[in-house]
Write an enzyme that holds these catalytic residues in place. Structure first.
Site, PDB file in Angstrom:
ATOM      1  CG  ASP A 155      -1.798   1.187   1.310  1.00  0.00           C
ATOM      2  OD1 ASP A 155      -2.361   1.579   0.272  1.00  0.00           O
ATOM      3  OD2 ASP A 155      -1.944   1.723   2.412  1.00  0.00           O
ATOM      4  CE  LYS A 156       0.648   7.002  -3.673  1.00  0.00           C
ATOM      5  NZ  LYS A 156       0.775   8.141  -2.781  1.00  0.00           N
ATOM      6  CB  THR A 157      -1.200   6.623   1.154  1.00  0.00           C
ATOM      7  OG1 THR A 157      -1.203   7.101  -0.184  1.00  0.00           O
ATOM      8  CG2 THR A 157      -1.327   7.787   2.123  1.00  0.00           C
ATOM      9  CB  THR A 188       2.780   1.014   3.432  1.00  0.00           C
ATOM     10  OG1 THR A 188       1.535   0.691   4.065  1.00  0.00           O
ATOM     11  CG2 THR A 188       3.719  -0.170   3.551  1.00  0.00           C
ATOM     12  CG  LEU A 237      -3.678  -1.884  -3.321  1.00  0.00           C
ATOM     13  CD1 LEU A 237      -4.363  -2.217  -4.635  1.00  0.00           C
ATOM     14  CD2 LEU A 237      -4.191  -2.778  -2.213  1.00  0.00           C
TER      15      LEU A 237
END
Length: 170
Positions: free
Chosen positions: A1-3, A5, A153
């Site tokens: 997960d981008k935001t 993480t 993701l």
């Protein structure tokens, strides 16, 4: 997960671009006013930036949060739309070529581009950046050493996702 993480999840305004006939101050005033009704991290960053640049945010009538897309409201008697390019496309709102080009440029740099619309068209954009955590690249490299296939993701646009993925080695 981008935001949250791979990135800090704390967005900052990197750039504001106004279409002909509008000023950066105009955009921040109306976008900040509409976004003041939301607690989303994008809204919080836009509102905070508007306030730090000295904008006095007027009241908003008919605020509507549009989950995953943006927000809308009426500022000084004008309908204002603030959100993703997809929101504008889905609603058939005209995006002038210069604003579309600026949007693509900032997305390719890893920024999230938020459009501001009124009078039936996009009149500017706000590019936001989310800082990649220092630990992100080493963590991805460690997962690769374990033989794991790593994917990213995100609900962000493809260009921004590609820029962050390239930076961290996904």
């Amino acid at each position: 997960d981008k935001t949250g993480t791979l990135t800090t999840g704390r967005l900052d305004v990197a750039h504001v671009e106004a279409a002909s006939g509008f000023t950066v101050e105009d955009l921040l005033r109306v976008a900040g006013a509409v976004e003041d009704g939301s607690t989303h991290p994008i809204a919080t960053a836009i509102t905070a930036h508007a306030r730090t640049t000295g904008s006095t945010l007027p009241g908003v009538e008919g605020f509507t949060g549009l989950p995953g897309l943006g927000a809308a409201g009426r500022v000084d008697g004008i309908d204002v739309l603030v959100g993703s390019p997809r929101l504008f496309t889905d609603r058939g709102v005209i995006i002038p070529d210069d604003i579309a080009a600026a949007c693509a440029t900032w997305q390719a740099r890893g920024c999230t581009s938020i459009l501001i619309g009124c009078a039936g068209g996009a009149v500017g954009l706000i590019a936001l950046t989310d800082t990649v955590k220092a630990s992100a690249r080493p963590a991805v490299e460690a997962l690769h050493r374990l033989g794991l296939r790593v994917v990213l993701l995100t609900g962000d646009n493809q260009a921004t996702a590609d820029a962050v993925a390239g930076f961290v080695g996904v």
